[in-house]
Design a protein around this motif. Structure first.
Motif, PDB file in Angstrom:
ATOM      1  N   SER A   2       3.612  10.635  19.175  1.00  0.00           N
ATOM      2  CA  SER A   2       2.732   9.680  18.503  1.00  0.00           C
ATOM      3  C   SER A   2       2.801   9.853  16.993  1.00  0.00           C
ATOM      4  O   SER A   2       3.094  10.935  16.478  1.00  0.00           O
ATOM      5  CB  SER A   2       1.280   9.845  18.973  1.00  0.00           C
ATOM      6  N   TYR A   3       2.515   8.758  16.317  1.00  0.00           N
ATOM      7  CA  TYR A   3       2.425   8.714  14.854  1.00  0.00           C
ATOM      8  C   TYR A   3       0.975   8.951  14.465  1.00  0.00           C
ATOM      9  O   TYR A   3       0.061   8.287  14.975  1.00  0.00           O
ATOM     10  CB  TYR A   3       2.883   7.337  14.382  1.00  0.00           C
ATOM     11  N   GLU A   4       0.752   9.878  13.547  1.00  0.00           N
ATOM     12  CA  GLU A   4      -0.579  10.187  13.030  1.00  0.00           C
ATOM     13  C   GLU A   4      -0.564   9.873  11.536  1.00  0.00           C
ATOM     14  O   GLU A   4       0.210  10.468  10.783  1.00  0.00           O
ATOM     15  CB  GLU A   4      -0.912  11.663  13.264  1.00  0.00           C
ATOM     16  N   ASP A   5      -1.429   8.965  11.121  1.00  0.00           N
ATOM     17  CA  ASP A   5      -1.304   8.449   9.760  1.00  0.00           C
ATOM     18  C   ASP A   5      -1.702   9.438   8.676  1.00  0.00           C
ATOM     19  O   ASP A   5      -1.451   9.190   7.495  1.00  0.00           O
ATOM     20  CB  ASP A   5      -2.071   7.134   9.603  1.00  0.00           C
ATOM     21  N   TRP A   6      -2.280  10.560   9.054  1.00  0.00           N
ATOM     22  CA  TRP A   6      -2.715  11.538   8.056  1.00  0.00           C
ATOM     23  C   TRP A   6      -1.691  12.653   7.821  1.00  0.00           C
ATOM     24  O   TRP A   6      -1.882  13.511   6.960  1.00  0.00           O
ATOM     25  CB  TRP A   6      -4.047  12.166   8.479  1.00  0.00           C
ATOM     26  N   ARG A   7      -0.597  12.662   8.550  1.00  0.00           N
ATOM     27  CA  ARG A   7       0.371  13.745   8.420  1.00  0.00           C
ATOM     28  C   ARG A   7       1.197  13.598   7.141  1.00  0.00           C
ATOM     29  O   ARG A   7       1.440  12.496   6.646  1.00  0.00           O
ATOM     30  CB  ARG A   7       1.291  13.786   9.637  1.00  0.00           C
ATOM     31  N   GLY A   8       1.675  14.724   6.644  1.00  0.00           N
ATOM     32  CA  GLY A   8       2.446  14.723   5.410  1.00  0.00           C
ATOM     33  C   GLY A   8       3.738  13.939   5.501  1.00  0.00           C
ATOM     34  O   GLY A   8       4.242  13.455   4.482  1.00  0.00           O
ATOM     35  N   ASP A   9       4.299  13.824   6.705  1.00  0.00           N
ATOM     36  CA  ASP A   9       5.552  13.098   6.867  1.00  0.00           C
ATOM     37  C   ASP A   9       5.343  11.691   7.435  1.00  0.00           C
ATOM     38  O   ASP A   9       6.299  11.050   7.893  1.00  0.00           O
ATOM     39  CB  ASP A   9       6.526  13.878   7.752  1.00  0.00           C
ATOM     40  N   ALA A  10       4.106  11.189   7.408  1.00  0.00           N
ATOM     41  CA  ALA A  10       3.814   9.873   7.990  1.00  0.00           C
ATOM     42  C   ALA A  10       4.675   8.778   7.378  1.00  0.00           C
ATOM     43  O   ALA A  10       5.069   7.823   8.064  1.00  0.00           O
ATOM     44  CB  ALA A  10       2.332   9.535   7.821  1.00  0.00           C
ATOM     45  N   GLY A  11       4.992   8.901   6.091  1.00  0.00           N
ATOM     46  CA  GLY A  11       5.788   7.890   5.424  1.00  0.00           C
ATOM     47  C   GLY A  11       7.243   7.869   5.839  1.00  0.00           C
ATOM     48  O   GLY A  11       7.985   6.952   5.465  1.00  0.00           O
ATOM     49  N   ASP A  12       7.674   8.868   6.614  1.00  0.00           N
ATOM     50  CA  ASP A  12       9.072   8.935   7.033  1.00  0.00           C
ATOM     51  C   ASP A  12       9.356   8.084   8.267  1.00  0.00           C
ATOM     52  O   ASP A  12      10.524   7.867   8.611  1.00  0.00           O
ATOM     53  CB  ASP A  12       9.465  10.387   7.337  1.00  0.00           C
ATOM     54  N   PHE A  13       8.318   7.599   8.944  1.00  0.00           N
ATOM     55  CA  PHE A  13       8.512   6.824  10.165  1.00  0.00           C
ATOM     56  C   PHE A  13       8.767   5.354   9.827  1.00  0.00           C
ATOM     57  O   PHE A  13       7.917   4.701   9.206  1.00  0.00           O
ATOM     58  CB  PHE A  13       7.274   6.920  11.069  1.00  0.00           C
ATOM     59  N   PRO A  14       9.895   4.782  10.256  1.00  0.00           N
ATOM     60  CA  PRO A  14      10.101   3.340  10.079  1.00  0.00           C
ATOM     61  C   PRO A  14       9.071   2.557  10.890  1.00  0.00           C
ATOM     62  O   PRO A  14       8.662   2.982  11.981  1.00  0.00           O
ATOM     63  CB  PRO A  14      11.515   3.118  10.638  1.00  0.00           C
ATOM     64  N   SER A  15       8.656   1.431  10.389  1.00  0.00           N
ATOM     65  CA  SER A  15       7.634   0.648  11.087  1.00  0.00           C
ATOM     66  C   SER A  15       8.091   0.215  12.473  1.00  0.00           C
ATOM     67  O   SER A  15       7.274   0.052  13.384  1.00  0.00           O
ATOM     68  CB  SER A  15       7.249  -0.578  10.255  1.00  0.00           C
ATOM     69  N   ALA A  16       9.403   0.066  12.659  1.00  0.00           N
ATOM     70  CA  ALA A  16       9.923  -0.409  13.942  1.00  0.00           C
ATOM     71  C   ALA A  16       9.705   0.586  15.077  1.00  0.00           C
ATOM     72  O   ALA A  16       9.766   0.207  16.247  1.00  0.00           O
ATOM     73  CB  ALA A  16      11.408  -0.732  13.820  1.00  0.00           C
ATOM     74  N   VAL A  17       9.457   1.860  14.761  1.00  0.00           N
ATOM     75  CA  VAL A  17       9.286   2.863  15.826  1.00  0.00           C
ATOM     76  C   VAL A  17       7.821   3.059  16.196  1.00  0.00           C
ATOM     77  O   VAL A  17       7.500   3.870  17.061  1.00  0.00           O
ATOM     78  CB  VAL A  17       9.908   4.225  15.439  1.00  0.00           C
ATOM     79  N   SER A  32      15.679   8.138  14.307  1.00  0.00           N
ATOM     80  CA  SER A  32      14.784   8.456  13.191  1.00  0.00           C
ATOM     81  C   SER A  32      13.595   9.297  13.645  1.00  0.00           C
ATOM     82  O   SER A  32      13.157  10.206  12.924  1.00  0.00           O
ATOM     83  CB  SER A  32      14.286   7.168  12.533  1.00  0.00           C
ATOM     84  N   VAL A  33      13.076   9.008  14.834  1.00  0.00           N
ATOM     85  CA  VAL A  33      11.978   9.803  15.386  1.00  0.00           C
ATOM     86  C   VAL A  33      12.466  11.225  15.652  1.00  0.00           C
ATOM     87  O   VAL A  33      11.785  12.209  15.328  1.00  0.00           O
ATOM     88  CB  VAL A  33      11.434   9.159  16.673  1.00  0.00           C
ATOM     89  N   ARG A  34      13.625  11.346  16.231  1.00  0.00           N
ATOM     90  CA  ARG A  34      14.159  12.670  16.563  1.00  0.00           C
ATOM     91  C   ARG A  34      14.439  13.492  15.305  1.00  0.00           C
ATOM     92  O   ARG A  34      14.213  14.710  15.291  1.00  0.00           O
ATOM     93  CB  ARG A  34      15.410  12.512  17.431  1.00  0.00           C
ATOM     94  N   ASP A  35      14.907  12.847  14.263  1.00  0.00           N
ATOM     95  CA  ASP A  35      15.152  13.572  13.016  1.00  0.00           C
ATOM     96  C   ASP A  35      13.852  14.143  12.450  1.00  0.00           C
ATOM     97  O   ASP A  35      13.829  15.274  11.931  1.00  0.00           O
ATOM     98  CB  ASP A  35      15.797  12.648  11.987  1.00  0.00           C
ATOM     99  N   ILE A  36      12.768  13.386  12.546  1.00  0.00           N
ATOM    100  CA  ILE A  36      11.477  13.873  12.062  1.00  0.00           C
ATOM    101  C   ILE A  36      11.014  15.053  12.915  1.00  0.00           C
ATOM    102  O   ILE A  36      10.476  16.052  12.394  1.00  0.00           O
ATOM    103  CB  ILE A  36      10.444  12.731  12.060  1.00  0.00           C
ATOM    104  N   MET A  37      11.220  14.981  14.223  1.00  0.00           N
ATOM    105  CA  MET A  37      10.822  16.086  15.091  1.00  0.00           C
ATOM    106  C   MET A  37      11.662  17.335  14.835  1.00  0.00           C
ATOM    107  O   MET A  37      11.148  18.461  14.881  1.00  0.00           O
ATOM    108  CB  MET A  37      10.910  15.671  16.554  1.00  0.00           C
TER     109      MET A  37
END
Length: 272
Positions: free
Chosen positions: A89-104, A124-129
């Motif tokens: 899941s995407y959490e909007d308060w995380r430091g890397d929140a801006g790294d998630f493309p809107s499409a995911v 892109s999700v896997r790279d963030i993980m």
């Protein structure tokens, strides 16, 4: 926070009584990560200043919010440290929140209005993980607890399948092990038979409430810890109900506790 009289009356103990459970089953000479054994004791706290005073085997704390110094201090006390992050899941308060493309970004999680399901098929999700796992390794965590790894069985907004989830969860497990980290399977009960060999222990919420604890048997049979929590109001407020709960699970192999849903250490009851 000491509720000794209540706990003695209910047949529970306030966790702080550590056990000897540490390393789990031998799973091959090439394994270089921690495998928590069945019966491991734990403290799970994701909000507020972490209470470091519990004599337990495992601390499960937030990856981003916990410093390397805190992790090292807990380890110096003989604790293993598991670091929590959400992998699905995407959490909007995380430091890397801006790294998630809107499409995911998919649908909002039920009950968590500031989180959205992720399309786990996207690189892109896997790279963030992978970056989060790198953070866990750098900070010195002994293992990780990736949350929300069952998007395929929820209204994610994406056409995720069971095989998609299995492949993603195994990607997380392999990537954690490559970094010398233990990894927990969080919930995802239906896929336990397929994933028990890939994961080192389990973290479960409310299997007793929903009469699903039998699904965790493969972890117990493999000698791997199951860290189990319940949030039901009856268990929080009724000592007799807690006593019956612990009696029912006695001998199950589960490491069971009643905790606040906010996981803020506002109370803590642990079955003996």
């Amino acid at each position: 926070m000491h509720k000794v009289s209540i706990l003695l009356a209910s047949g529970l103990i306030l966790a702080g009584c550590g056990g000897d459970s540490d390393e789990g089953p031998s799973v091959g000479s090439s394994i270089r990560h921690y495998v928590p054994a069945t019966g491991a004791t734990f403290h799970w706290q994701l909000q507020g200043t972490v209470n470091t005073g519990y004599d337990v085997d495992i601390y499960d704390i937030d990856l981003e919010d916990s410093s390397s110094d805190l992790i090292a201090d807990l380890q110096a006390q003989g604790r293993r440290v598991i670091c929590y992050f959400s992998a699905g899941s995407y959490e909007d308060w995380r430091g890397d929140a801006g790294d998630f493309p809107s499409a995911v970004l998919g649908n909002t999680l039920d009950g968590w209005e500031d989180e959205r399901w992720l399309d786990i098929r996207e690189q892109s999700v896997r790279d963030i993980m992978l970056a989060r796992l790198d953070m866990a390794e750098t900070k010195g965590c002994d293992g990780v607890e990736p949350d929300n790894v069952d998007g395929y069985s929820n209204d994610s907004g994406f056409a995720l399948t069971g095989p998609d989830q299995l492949e993603y969860n195994r990607f997380l497990a392999t990537s954690a092990h490559d970094r010398g980290l233990a990894i927990a399977l969080k919930n995802d009960l239906d896929q336990i038979p397929d994933l028990v060999d890939d994961f080192d222990f389990a973290v479960n919420e409310e299997c007793w409430e929903y009469e699903e604890c039998d699904a965790l048997a493969p972890f117990i049979e493999a000698g791997k810890a199951v860290l189990h929590v319940e949030y039901a109001e009856s268990l929080v407020t009724d000592p007799v109900a807690r006593q019956a709960f612990c009696a029912e699970l006695s001998g199950s192999g589960l490491s069971s506790a009643v905790l606040p849903e906010d996981l803020d250490d506002s109370f803590r009851y642990v079955c003996p």
